[in-house]
Enzyme design. Structure first.
Site, mmCIF file in Angstrom:
data_model
loop_
_atom_site.group_PDB
_atom_site.id
_atom_site.type_symbol
_atom_site.label_atom_id
_atom_site.label_comp_id
_atom_site.label_asym_id
_atom_site.label_seq_id
_atom_site.Cartn_x
_atom_site.Cartn_y
_atom_site.Cartn_z
ATOM 1 N N ASP A 170 0.839 -1.198 0.000
ATOM 2 C CA ASP A 170 0.000 0.000 0.000
ATOM 3 C C ASP A 170 0.876 1.251 0.000
ATOM 4 O O ASP A 170 1.962 1.248 -0.581
ATOM 5 C CB ASP A 170 -0.911 -0.045 1.238
ATOM 6 C CG ASP A 170 -2.259 0.623 1.017
ATOM 7 O OD1 ASP A 170 -2.281 1.861 0.910
ATOM 8 O OD2 ASP A 170 -3.282 -0.082 0.962
ATOM 9 N N PRO A 178 1.297 4.286 18.148
ATOM 10 C CA PRO A 178 1.057 3.420 19.314
ATOM 11 C C PRO A 178 0.294 2.142 18.997
ATOM 12 O O PRO A 178 0.535 1.102 19.623
ATOM 13 C CB PRO A 178 0.259 4.320 20.261
ATOM 14 C CG PRO A 178 0.661 5.714 19.885
ATOM 15 C CD PRO A 178 0.894 5.684 18.421
ATOM 16 N N ASP A 189 10.315 -0.441 0.711
ATOM 17 C CA ASP A 189 9.772 0.637 -0.115
ATOM 18 C C ASP A 189 10.287 0.409 -1.530
ATOM 19 O O ASP A 189 11.494 0.483 -1.775
ATOM 20 C CB ASP A 189 10.245 1.987 0.434
ATOM 21 C CG ASP A 189 9.735 3.177 -0.367
ATOM 22 O OD1 ASP A 189 9.192 2.968 -1.467
ATOM 23 O OD2 ASP A 189 9.899 4.320 0.095
ATOM 24 N N ASP A 212 15.634 4.399 -0.401
ATOM 25 C CA ASP A 212 15.553 3.943 0.980
ATOM 26 C C ASP A 212 14.571 2.788 1.058
ATOM 27 O O ASP A 212 13.802 2.542 0.140
ATOM 28 C CB ASP A 212 15.108 5.079 1.905
ATOM 29 C CG ASP A 212 13.668 5.520 1.658
ATOM 30 O OD1 ASP A 212 12.759 4.792 2.085
ATOM 31 O OD2 ASP A 212 13.455 6.590 1.051
ATOM 32 N N HIS A 221 -3.462 6.152 3.856
ATOM 33 C CA HIS A 221 -4.259 5.034 3.368
ATOM 34 C C HIS A 221 -3.762 3.705 3.935
ATOM 35 O O HIS A 221 -4.534 2.890 4.449
ATOM 36 C CB HIS A 221 -4.213 5.025 1.839
ATOM 37 C CG HIS A 221 -5.161 4.082 1.186
ATOM 38 N ND1 HIS A 221 -4.829 2.761 0.921
ATOM 39 C CD2 HIS A 221 -6.424 4.250 0.733
ATOM 40 C CE1 HIS A 221 -5.848 2.172 0.321
ATOM 41 N NE2 HIS A 221 -6.836 3.057 0.197
ATOM 42 N N VAL A 342 -7.400 -14.115 -6.769
ATOM 43 C CA VAL A 342 -7.494 -13.099 -5.718
ATOM 44 C C VAL A 342 -8.915 -13.037 -5.168
ATOM 45 O O VAL A 342 -9.889 -13.159 -5.917
ATOM 46 C CB VAL A 342 -7.078 -11.718 -6.277
ATOM 47 C CG1 VAL A 342 -7.239 -10.631 -5.223
ATOM 48 C CG2 VAL A 342 -5.636 -11.762 -6.778
ATOM 49 N N SER A 388 -11.381 -0.082 -0.006
ATOM 50 C CA SER A 388 -10.040 -0.238 0.557
ATOM 51 C C SER A 388 -10.091 -0.682 2.007
ATOM 52 O O SER A 388 -9.179 -1.379 2.477
ATOM 53 C CB SER A 388 -9.280 1.094 0.487
ATOM 54 O OG SER A 388 -8.870 1.383 -0.821
#
Length: 458
Positions: A170, A178, A189, A212, A221, A342, A388
């Site tokens: 995502d 937390p 990433d 990175d 999202h 899927v 979503s």
């Protein structure tokens, strides 16, 4: 939405190619895109028609994951058979030549498949914008979607298992939130879209260039999706995946589509997404949630459905794949949800009717609550609506089923999870249909059905 000047290309099996580096190595500078692919007709064609090109492999080799500069080496027989070892991203020197180059490459015997590169979005709002409910909910209102799918009873019966990993492919996750303390694994990433504008209506914002492996969510999202699966339950309902671990894989960059509203969306190139899905599989994900999607290229009658090869790879390695059906409100096919491997999830309202924004069609397996779902925001908490946020209910339920099966040493694969979820879904007004699939997710009923099947085989 197309990405100007970029193609994806798959060579036929047995065709010799140069040592082109993998996308993951190009992200970190351990490799550089190659100006040559085959040293022959393909290179000559792109030089002549598009002023040359730069090539990179879309996928890494499973056995070489994490080896800088070598992640294009050592593909196994399955990766070769599915075409993963033979798939490349092509960045043309002259973007305007893309269609001409695509057609010319398709005429070459060495090329199995070639098409223009497209972009996937989250949320999947190809039509009317999905309803959003960012108001503050009471605790009772926040718990209502969980009660409708009988999540509380299911978690009391099966607490989940930290050995089960759910990958959230995502916009990333704010790992330090937390609600995610000690619930998230180190992520990846795979975004590499460059900088600035993608087109006249979409401007990239923030980290969109790779370099990175920090899967930090700049949109919010991915946080909302991950919270439904793995939140600790401090100020929002406990994640439906119970004790499962969340693996954040950032494949979508932050983008602004409407400067006046300031609205942020996630956008990603299909090769970046495919690379991220494969990373999730090779890092051991049991369940993969894909609350993103794109339509087929309507201008290309020969376009193959997106993500097909990497989804087949994931299924072959035992993964359960769950995807949002889309938010167009129309009878439409978005991918990866429309792929047969899927589990496509639609959204229903509190009365059990299809949400007005929920995309529908024969691909919808079942539905879950997708309106005013309380979740984890980038900076605190919020409630949002869309398919979503229906999909992670099903991904969490799949994680519980896999944990239950593991506890009982009972074989269970993605097809088995789909059968259990659909067979136990609660009937909705009008019965099973293209609007809502088999019905509303019922987590407790699915676990009871799994237990019953286990008792019969003992």
């Amino acid at each position: 939405m197309k990405r100007d000047g970029f193609l994806t290309l798959t060579l036929r099996s047995g065709v010799a190619a140069a040592a082109v580096p993998a996308h993951l190595d190009c992200l970190t500078g351990a490799g550089r895109p190659s100006p040559v692919l085959d040293g022959g007709r393909i290179d000559a064609l792109v030089r002549q028609q598009a002023d040359g090109a730069r090539f990179r492999r879309i996928f890494h080799a499973r056995r070489s994951l994490g080896r800088p500069g070598e992640q294009h080496v050592g593909f196994d027989a399955d990766e070769e058979a599915l075409g993963l070892s033979r798939s490349y991203q092509v960045e043309l020197g002259n973007p305007e030549a893309a269609v001409r180059v695509r057609e010319s490459l398709r005429d070459l015997g060495a090329v199995e498949q070639c098409q223009l590169q497209t972009l996937a979005m989250a949320p999947l709002d190809a039509g009317p914008a999905p309803a959003r409910a960012r108001r503050v909910l009471t605790r009772e209102q926040a718990l209502e979607p969980q009660r409708r799918v009988r999540a509380i009873e299911a978690l009391a019966r099966e607490p989940g298992d930290a050995a089960i990993t759910v990958a959230v492919v995502d916009t990333g996750v704010v790992v330090g939130h937390p609600e995610f303390q000690r619930r998230c694994l180190a992520g990846y990433d795979t975004v590499d879209l460059g900088l600035g504008r993608l087109n006249a209506s979409t401007r990239l914002v923030g980290d969109s260039r790779g370099w990175d492996y920090n899967p930090y969510d700049e949109v919010g999202h991915g946080c909302l999706v991950a919270g439904t699966i793995g939140a600790r339950g401090s100020r929002v309902p406990r994640g439906l995946g119970g004790a499962c671990m969340v693996l954040p894989v950032r494949v979508l960059a932050a983008a602004q589509r409407d400067a006046a509203s300031g609205r942020m969306v996630g956008v990603g190139a299909l090769p970046d997404i495919d690379a991220g899905i494969k990373v999730a599989v090779d890092l051991g994900a049991t369940v993969i949630n894909l609350s993103l999607g794109s339509a087929l290229d309507g201008d290309d009658a020969n376009a193959a459905p997106p993500h097909g090869a990497v989804v087949r790879y994931a299924v072959a390695r035992g993964c359960v794949l769950v995807a949002a059906a889309g938010n167009s409100g129309q009878r439409q096919m978005f991918y990866p949800a429309a792929l047969p491997e899927v589990i496509a999830v639609g959204s229903v309202d509190a009365l059990g009717h299809r949400s007005r924004f929920s995309t529908w069609g024969p691909q919808v397996a079942l539905c879950a609550p997708g309106e005013a779902v309380a979740g984890v925001g980038r900076n605190g908490y919020q409630a949002s609506s869309g398919t979503s946020f229906a999909a992670p209910f099903v991904a969490g339920a799949a994680a519980l089923l896999m944990a239950r099966a593991r506890r009982r040493q009972q074989p269970l694969d993605g097809a088995g999870v789909r059968r259990l979820l659909c067979a136990t879904a609660r009937a909705l007004p009008g019965g099973a249909s293209e609007q809502t699939g088999a019905g509303l997710l019922d987590c407790m009923a699915a676990i009871e059905a799994l237990d019953a099947s286990h008792a019969k085989t003992r």
